[in-house]
Design a protein around this motif. Structure first.
Motif, short mmCIF file in Angstrom:
data_model
loop_
_atom_site.label_atom_id
_atom_site.label_comp_id
_atom_site.label_asym_id
_atom_site.label_seq_id
_atom_site.Cartn_x
_atom_site.Cartn_y
_atom_site.Cartn_z
N PHE A 1 1.29 -19.17 -1.74
CA PHE A 1 1.12 -18.52 -0.25
C PHE A 1 -0.18 -19.23 0.49
CE2 PHE A 1 -0.01 -15.45 2.81
CZ PHE A 1 1.22 -15.23 3.57
N GLY B 1 8.13 -7.09 4.01
CA GLY B 1 7.17 -7.77 4.81
C GLY B 1 7.54 -9.33 5.13
N THR B 2 6.70 -9.81 6.26
CA THR B 2 7.46 -11.22 6.41
C THR B 2 7.00 -11.82 5.14
OG1 THR B 2 6.87 -10.69 8.72
CG2 THR B 2 6.78 -12.79 8.11
N ALA B 3 5.76 -11.93 4.71
CA ALA B 3 5.21 -12.67 3.62
C ALA B 3 6.16 -12.56 2.37
CB ALA B 3 3.86 -12.52 3.34
N GLY C 1 2.37 -12.66 11.52
CA GLY C 1 2.89 -13.56 10.66
C GLY C 1 4.44 -13.72 10.85
N PHE D 1 -3.88 -10.79 14.48
CA PHE D 1 -3.19 -12.09 13.90
C PHE D 1 -1.60 -11.39 13.58
CE2 PHE D 1 -4.42 -9.81 10.06
CZ PHE D 1 -3.19 -10.07 9.12
N TYR E 1 -7.45 -5.27 6.76
CA TYR E 1 -6.97 -6.04 5.59
C TYR E 1 -8.41 -6.14 4.51
CZ TYR E 1 -2.30 -6.77 7.60
OH TYR E 1 -1.44 -6.60 8.05
N SER F 1 0.48 -5.13 1.81
CA SER F 1 0.90 -6.16 2.70
C SER F 1 2.41 -5.92 2.92
CB SER F 1 0.66 -7.64 2.59
OG SER F 1 1.15 -7.72 1.22
N ARG G 1 1.26 -18.58 11.37
CA ARG G 1 -0.08 -17.57 11.62
C ARG G 1 -0.66 -17.76 13.02
NH1 ARG G 1 -3.27 -14.51 8.35
NH2 ARG G 1 -1.36 -13.64 7.61
N LYS H 1 -2.36 -5.32 13.93
CA LYS H 1 -2.50 -6.11 12.88
C LYS H 1 -3.97 -7.03 13.11
CE LYS H 1 0.71 -8.80 10.08
NZ LYS H 1 0.34 -8.32 9.19
N PHE I 1 5.36 -15.17 -2.13
CA PHE I 1 4.06 -14.37 -1.69
C PHE I 1 3.29 -13.76 -3.28
CE2 PHE I 1 1.62 -10.21 -0.40
CZ PHE I 1 0.73 -11.15 0.28
N TYR J 1 5.43 -20.64 6.78
CA TYR J 1 4.72 -19.46 7.37
C TYR J 1 3.79 -19.90 8.70
CZ TYR J 1 2.15 -15.10 7.35
OH TYR J 1 1.71 -13.74 7.65
C1 COI Z 1 2.87 -10.92 6.58
O1 COI Z 1 3.62 -10.36 5.72
O2 COI Z 1 3.27 -11.70 7.29
C2 COI Z 1 1.49 -10.15 6.36
O3 COI Z 1 0.73 -10.55 7.30
C3 COI Z 1 1.07 -9.86 5.22
C4 COI Z 1 -0.27 -10.24 4.71
C5 COI Z 1 -0.15 -11.82 4.30
C6 COI Z 1 -1.49 -10.10 5.21
#
Ligand code: COI
Length: 358
Positions: free
Chosen positions: A25, A302-304, A73, A71, A202, A236, A139, A197, A169, A137
């Motif tokens: 990741f 979660g996205t990640a 994701g 930020f 974090y 996360s 960002r 966010k 992830f 991914y």
């Molecule tokens: C996501 O799931 O996209 C997140 O932002 C969590 C993490 C990687 C900070």
């Protein structure tokens, strides 16, 4: 912000692409990035795609001192037939503006950002991995750039989007992870920045994460800041519990991040006519369900992480194994359905996916 011509400066020095098995990741970044600047007297200006590069910034830039930054994701998927899909990208730009509002950062034009993002992803389409379990991914981020130690919102900002081909992830992949229930440190209090966010949420979690790691657990489960009794979220991910056939997740209370995967899972469960409740859930209740044998599944969203089953919960020095440490049927069904929709392998009855023309 009025539409402005998107400048595109292509890299002449393209990087080799990593093998899918190497991805993990956030380890590799593509050849290009998007940038745009804000000045109080000019608004957002100079949208541009440029070669991926380090930034040169003054050490006094406000972001280094007071952390005024947000930020997002999200992910892009590419099928072997070449189709590219983004998953609910408009939700990310909406949430970004919500986070920015909390951090006194000027809003972006959500539709325009989506157009720019599409251009960037199209340019980098060869970087989108196609192996199952991989994706690109995305960002997006905004940093405050004014050169000043003044403790006040910056007058200048830079918005950027960088792209990273990713695999799983967690090192556990889709296998269940262990979770450490944190009852000393807290993540967010009512009225704080918990549902924004922003970077500080974090890094403020690292200390608790050290305790989780020392206990051989992948992530922290946060309790509420006042009574340290009610479940908020995992490091996360948002978190879901299947108790006696029903799915429960903590209700959004202002200190929980409003996960887009969380929202999608709730909508998916409702669509599948599976009972789901958003409510206040205490840790005592979860332990009581475990003891009564009615705690069937725990999973994060979660996205990640997409959907990540939880195989054990450590709470006050006791380890509670969930579903014999195996992935449960609901988590599996949700994972397969969500990934199926995201990649285009399954029909999208919700209109969640945004296709990019090649
Ligand atoms: C996501 O799931 O996209 C997140 O932002 C969590 C993490 C990687 C900070």
């Amino acid at each position: 912000m009025a539409q402005q011509t998107l400048e595109v400066l292509q890299s002449t020095d393209l990087k080799p692409k990593p093998d899918s098995s190497e991805l993990a990741f956030g380890k590799y970044f593509t050849d290009h990035m998007f940038m745009m600047d804000y000045a109080a007297d000019k608004g957002w200006q100079r949208p541009r795609i440029v070669p991926y590069q380090p930034l040169t910034m003054d050490p006094s830039a406000m972001v280094f001192h007071y952390g005024q930054t947000v930020f997002e994701g999200l992910k892009a998927y590419r099928m072997s037939d070449g189709d590219i899909r983004l998953f609910r990208p408009e939700e990310n730009f909406k949430r970004m503006n919500h986070s920015s509002e909390r951090l006194s950062i000027p809003p972006i034009d959500e539709d325009l950002m989506l157009d720019y993002l599409k251009e960037l992803v199209k340019l980098e389409k060869e970087w989108i991995p196609t192996e199952p379990g991989t994706s690109l991914y995305i960002r997006p981020m905004i940093i405050s750039t004014e050169e000043s130690l003044n403790v006040a919102p910056s007058n200048t900002y830079t918005f950027m989007i960088i792209l990273s081909p990713v695999g799983s992830f967690y090192k556990e992949g889709i296998n269940p992870v262990g979770i450490f229930v944190e009852d000393e440190y807290t993540r967010a209090a009512p009225g704080g920045t918990g549902n924004a966010k922003t970077a500080g949420n974090y890094c403020a979690a690292y200390k608790a994460q050290e305790r989780a790691t020392a206990n051989n657990k992948a992530q922290v489960l946060w309790l509420d800041a006042i009574e340290k009794k009610y479940i908020e979220e995992v490091g996360s991910m948002n978190v879901f519990f299947k108790i006696d056939g029903e799915i429960h997740t903590p209700v959004l209370n202002g200190s929980i991040l409003e996960g887009i995967t969380r929202k999608s899972v709730i909508e998916l469960l409702e669509h599948l006519e599976m009972p789901v409740q958003e409510r206040q859930i205490s840790m005592d209740e979860v332990i009581a369900a475990h003891e009564a044998g009615t705690l069937q599944e725990v999973f994060g969203t979660g996205t990640a992480a997409v959907i990540s089953p939880v195989g054990s919960l450590q709470y006050k020095d006791q380890d509670y194994v969930v579903n014999n440490g195996k992935m449960g049927e609901t988590a599996k069904q949700l994972y397969e359905t969500l990934i199926g929709i995201q990649t285009g392998r399954l029909k999208d009855p919700f209109g969640w996916t945004v296709m990019l023309e090649a």
